[in-house]
Enzyme design. Sequence first.
Site, PDB file in Angstrom:
ATOM      1  N   LEU A   1      -4.288  13.966   9.604  1.00  0.00           N
ATOM      2  CA  LEU A   1      -5.213  14.586   8.657  1.00  0.00           C
ATOM      3  C   LEU A   1      -6.063  13.482   8.060  1.00  0.00           C
ATOM      4  CD1 LEU A   1      -2.662  16.936   6.809  1.00  0.00           C
ATOM      5  CD2 LEU A   1      -4.277  17.583   8.608  1.00  0.00           C
TER       6      LEU A   1
ATOM      7  N   GLY B   1     -10.614   8.449   8.166  1.00  0.00           N
ATOM      8  CA  GLY B   1     -11.379   7.450   7.411  1.00  0.00           C
ATOM      9  C   GLY B   1     -10.843   6.069   7.727  1.00  0.00           C
TER      10      GLY B   1
ATOM     11  N   VAL C   1      11.283   3.115  19.563  1.00  0.00           N
ATOM     12  CA  VAL C   1      11.748   4.483  19.303  1.00  0.00           C
ATOM     13  C   VAL C   1      12.297   5.166  20.555  1.00  0.00           C
ATOM     14  CG1 VAL C   1      10.147   4.742  17.383  1.00  0.00           C
ATOM     15  CG2 VAL C   1       9.490   5.597  19.643  1.00  0.00           C
TER      16      VAL C   1
ATOM     17  N   LYS D   1     -13.944  15.824   8.665  1.00  0.00           N
ATOM     18  CA  LYS D   1     -14.844  16.683   7.886  1.00  0.00           C
ATOM     19  C   LYS D   1     -15.974  17.202   8.749  1.00  0.00           C
ATOM     20  CE  LYS D   1     -14.407  14.993   3.183  1.00  0.00           C
ATOM     21  NZ  LYS D   1     -14.834  13.800   2.488  1.00  0.00           N
TER      22      LYS D   1
ATOM     23  N   LYS E   1      -0.820   8.174  -2.973  1.00  0.00           N
ATOM     24  CA  LYS E   1      -0.081   7.849  -4.208  1.00  0.00           C
ATOM     25  C   LYS E   1      -0.343   8.860  -5.310  1.00  0.00           C
ATOM     26  CE  LYS E   1      -3.828   4.884  -5.512  1.00  0.00           C
ATOM     27  NZ  LYS E   1      -4.519   5.006  -4.220  1.00  0.00           N
TER      28      LYS E   1
ATOM     29  N   GLU F   1       5.747   5.206   2.256  1.00  0.00           N
ATOM     30  CA  GLU F   1       5.723   3.764   1.975  1.00  0.00           C
ATOM     31  C   GLU F   1       4.334   3.260   1.599  1.00  0.00           C
ATOM     32  OE1 GLU F   1       6.865   0.768   0.887  1.00  0.00           O
ATOM     33  OE2 GLU F   1       8.499   0.951   2.326  1.00  0.00           O
TER      34      GLU F   1
ATOM     35  N   ILE G   1       3.082  -3.733   1.822  1.00  0.00           N
ATOM     36  CA  ILE G   1       4.376  -4.293   1.418  1.00  0.00           C
ATOM     37  C   ILE G   1       5.464  -3.219   1.543  1.00  0.00           C
ATOM     38  CG2 ILE G   1       5.631  -5.502  -0.390  1.00  0.00           C
ATOM     39  CD1 ILE G   1       2.963  -6.070  -1.765  1.00  0.00           C
TER      40      ILE G   1
ATOM     41  N   LYS H   1       1.518   4.389  -9.278  1.00  0.00           N
ATOM     42  CA  LYS H   1       2.462   3.642  -8.436  1.00  0.00           C
ATOM     43  C   LYS H   1       3.748   3.350  -9.191  1.00  0.00           C
ATOM     44  CE  LYS H   1      -1.395   1.885  -5.783  1.00  0.00           C
ATOM     45  NZ  LYS H   1      -2.503   0.900  -5.825  1.00  0.00           N
TER      46      LYS H   1
END
Lengths: 430, 430
Positions: free
Chosen positions: A10, A13, A34, A46, A106, A130, A137, A206
Amino acid sequence: MIEKVSVGLLGLGTVGSGVVRMIEANQEELQHKVGCPVHVEKILVKSLDKARQVEVDESLLTTNAEEIVDNPNIDVVIEVIGGIDLAKSYILKALSNKKHVVTANKDLMALHGHELLAAANENGCDIYYEASVAGGIPILRGLVDGLASDRITKMMGIVNGTTNFILTKMSKGEGAYDDVLKEAQELGFAEADPTSDVEGLDAARKMVILGTLGFSMPLTLEDVSVKGISQVDLEDIEYSKQLGYTIKLIGIAQRDNGRVELSVQPTLLPNSHPLAAVNDEYNAVYVYGEAVGETMFYGPGAGQLPTATSVVSDLVAVVRNMRLGVNGKTIVSPQFERELKADEEIQAKYFLRFYVKDEAGAFTKISSLFAEHNISLEQLIQQPVKDKDMAEVVMVTHNASKKDYNQVYNRLRDLDVVFEVKSHYRVEGE
Amino acid sequence: MIEKVSVGLLGLGTVGSGVVRMIEANQEELQHKVGCPVHVEKILVKSLDKARQVEVDESLLTTNAEEIVDNPNIDVVIEVIGGIDLAKSYILKALSNKKHVVTANKDLMALHGHELLAAANENGCDIYYEASVAGGIPILRGLVDGLASDRITKMMGIVNGTTNFILTKMSKGEGAYDDVLKEAQELGFAEADPTSDVEGLDAARKMVILGTLGFSMPLTLEDVSVKGISQVDLEDIEYSKQLGYTIKLIGIAQRDNGRVELSVQPTLLPNSHPLAAVNDEYNAVYVYGEAVGETMFYGPGAGQLPTATSVVSDLVAVVRNMRLGVNGKTIVSPQFERELKADEEIQAKYFLRFYVKDEAGAFTKISSLFAEHNISLEQLIQQPVKDKDMAEVVMVTHNASKKDYNQVYNRLRDLDVVFEVKSHYRVEGE
C-alpha cells in the site's frame, strides 16, 4: 509448508519504492533466510501514470485498495501510505482477511496501536512495525527480544531527525533556528510545514510506542508532556556549552515503582553522555535496564533505504513465522495497568536563564525563593548586561520534583526583581 | 502445550549466579512473556561447599554433569562454565539428549560454533549464544533479525572491555600502559594473565562470531589477522590527538565482492566517529549495511548482570520456541563459501611514527619510497628531537593496499636514514 509468499504494497512513495528495490536486489539472500521466494504481487498507488522512483511492471499497479486487502493471493500487506484513517481501515480489512501486516506508520501505531494489535491477535495474524520508530534502527526488536529478560526502567531517545539536524547545526555555530530550519527544508530534512517535528509531536508518538513496548503498559499520546525546539536560541546553546552540556530534543520514558512518566522536551545532556554525540539527522535510543545497565541503539532515523530495511526485516520475520506456522502467536499484550506519575514523582534537574534587576538584594530574593521550595543550585553564572541596569543569570539546579520546580518557575516569573525568564530546560543523563 | 520449563545450569560463577538471580527476580515478567513458569532444576558446581554469590537451595547443586545433561526433567541447558573441551562435550551430550542450549562461551563458539550449530540442527534443538559477543548488547539479534533484510558490508567492533578501559585511561592522561593495566587488574577489569585480552585474541574470537553471522560465511579464528595493544605508548596517543584521532582496539570484518577481511588491531578513528566516544569498559559494534547505512549497538561488554541479561533473553527465546513448537527451525546455515581477501584487496590508511637522521635528503628518500608504491600522504608532522641529530616523523597515509603498505613498511625499516619505526597503526572510519 508454504512455498512462496506474495506481498501487497500500500503506497509507492519514498519508502514503498525502497521496499520494492530491496526485495528485488536481495532476493537471493531473502530466499536463503526464509526458505522460499517472496514477491510483490500488487501495489496501491494514487495515480497510474505518475513518474516512479523505482521501475515496476505496470500490471502490478492499482488504484483500488480492495485489489490488495481483499486479494486472496496476497499473504502479507505492507502499509507505507501513511496518514491515519485510510491506513487504519486498510489494515483492519487486511487483518480480517487473515493477511499479516507490516507497517511503518508511527502516527497510526501511536494513536491506534492497541486496537490494531488486538485485531491482529483475534485474527491469528502478525503485525510488525519496527520502522515506525527510529527508521533503520532495530530498537523495537532490541526491547522485545534482546532485552526480553530485563526490567527496563528508563529510555531516552533522539527519535526525530529533523530537530536533531537543526540543533546540531545551531550547536556548530552554523546559524540561528530560523536559518537552520530553512536549510533543513531545502535539504529535505524538514517538511514545508515543520510543526509536527519541531514542536515535538512526532517524537511524542514514537515515545508512546517505545513506552508501551518497553514498560508493557498501554500508554497513549495524551500521556506525553511535550515541548518543542522552536524557542531554543543560540544563547541557550552557548551557555550550555560553557557549563559542559549539549542541548538535544529528548524523549523520556521513565518508570519507577510501576508508575510512568512520558515527555519530550529540549534537554541538556552532559557532553560525555553518548546521546550528546548523536549528531545531524541521526537517531539513537538510550535504554536503561535494571540488569543490563546502559545500552544504546544508534542509526539513521529516516530515509528511503534505512526505513525499507526495517520494513523488509519485519517481512522476513512474518515469512519465517508463516513457514513455521506460528503467526499471531508472538504478540504479548501489555502486562501492567497504565499508571502515570504525578508531578511530585517526576525528579529532574533544570537549567534556567533569566534577567534580573541589577540592585542590592535582588539575588537574595531569588535564592530564597529556590530555598523555600528546597531546590538547591548546582551551577550558577551571573553577568551584567552591557549598557543596561540588569544582569543575566544562568543556573542549573540539583534534582527537584516537577511540582516544586513548576511552582518556583511561576513565582520566579512574578518576582519584581525579575524582568524575564528567557528559557528553561530539563537536564538529564548525570 | 508445554506447561513449565526446567533449566539445568552448568556453572555457578559470576554469570551463573546472575542468571539464577534474574530468573528469580523477574519470574513474574518472564511468565508473562513466555506463558509458563521457568525454574532452575539443577546446577553443576565444582565443589558443593564453596561460598556462593547467590542464595540457592543446596539440593539443586551437583558436581556430576550427567545429572544435568542426561536428566530427563531438564529442557534447557545453560552453559556458563567457560573453557573449551568440557563445555563442548557437555553441550554435545545435552543436544544429543534433545535439550536446547544457551551458552555465553565465546571461545567455544569461535572455535567449534559450526560443529555445535550442526549438532543442534540434527537434533532439532535450539542453540543461542548472544552473551558470547559484547555481553549485554543484543548485537547477534540485531544482525540476524533486525537487519535481516540488508546486506552487511562492514562491522567495526570495540568488543573487548579490558583493552578499551586501558586505552581510555591512557587517553585521559591517567598513566602509561603498564600502570593502567595494573589498575585494571586491581579493579577486576583485567585478568591476572591479561594476554588473551591485551594481545587481541579475545576480540578476534568475537569477530569470528560476528563475521560468520553478519556475512553468512563459515569463518575461523585462523582467518583473523591480530595485533594487540601492548605496544601502544603515550606518544602514539598524543600524536593521534594532535591529528584529530582516538586510538581504539578495533575488530574489523569487511566484505567486498563476496570476499572477506577479518582483523583486530589498534586503530585510529576520527574523534567525530561514534566509536571514538565509546569509553571505559563499554563495548560497541558499528555495522554498515548497504541499505541501512551506519548503525551502532552500544552497551556493557561484560559483567554479571549484563551478561546474564543476554543469557536469560536467549532462554526466553528458547522457551517461546518450545511453546510454539518450532525449536531448531530457526538456525540458518551459512549461505556463502568462505572466501578471504588477499592483501592486495585490503585497503586502509595508516599512521606511522619513526625517527630519521637529521640530514639533507633524508626526507626525499622517504617520500620517494612511498611514491614508488603509489602511497600518498595525507598528514605529516616532522620535528627535531632535542639534543639528538635526528627528527621524529609522524604521518598518515591516504588509502593503500595492505600489500603495498607492508612492502613500504619493511623497506622503510631498512632505509639507512631511518633509525627506528616506532609504531604504525591502521586508520579507519573516514
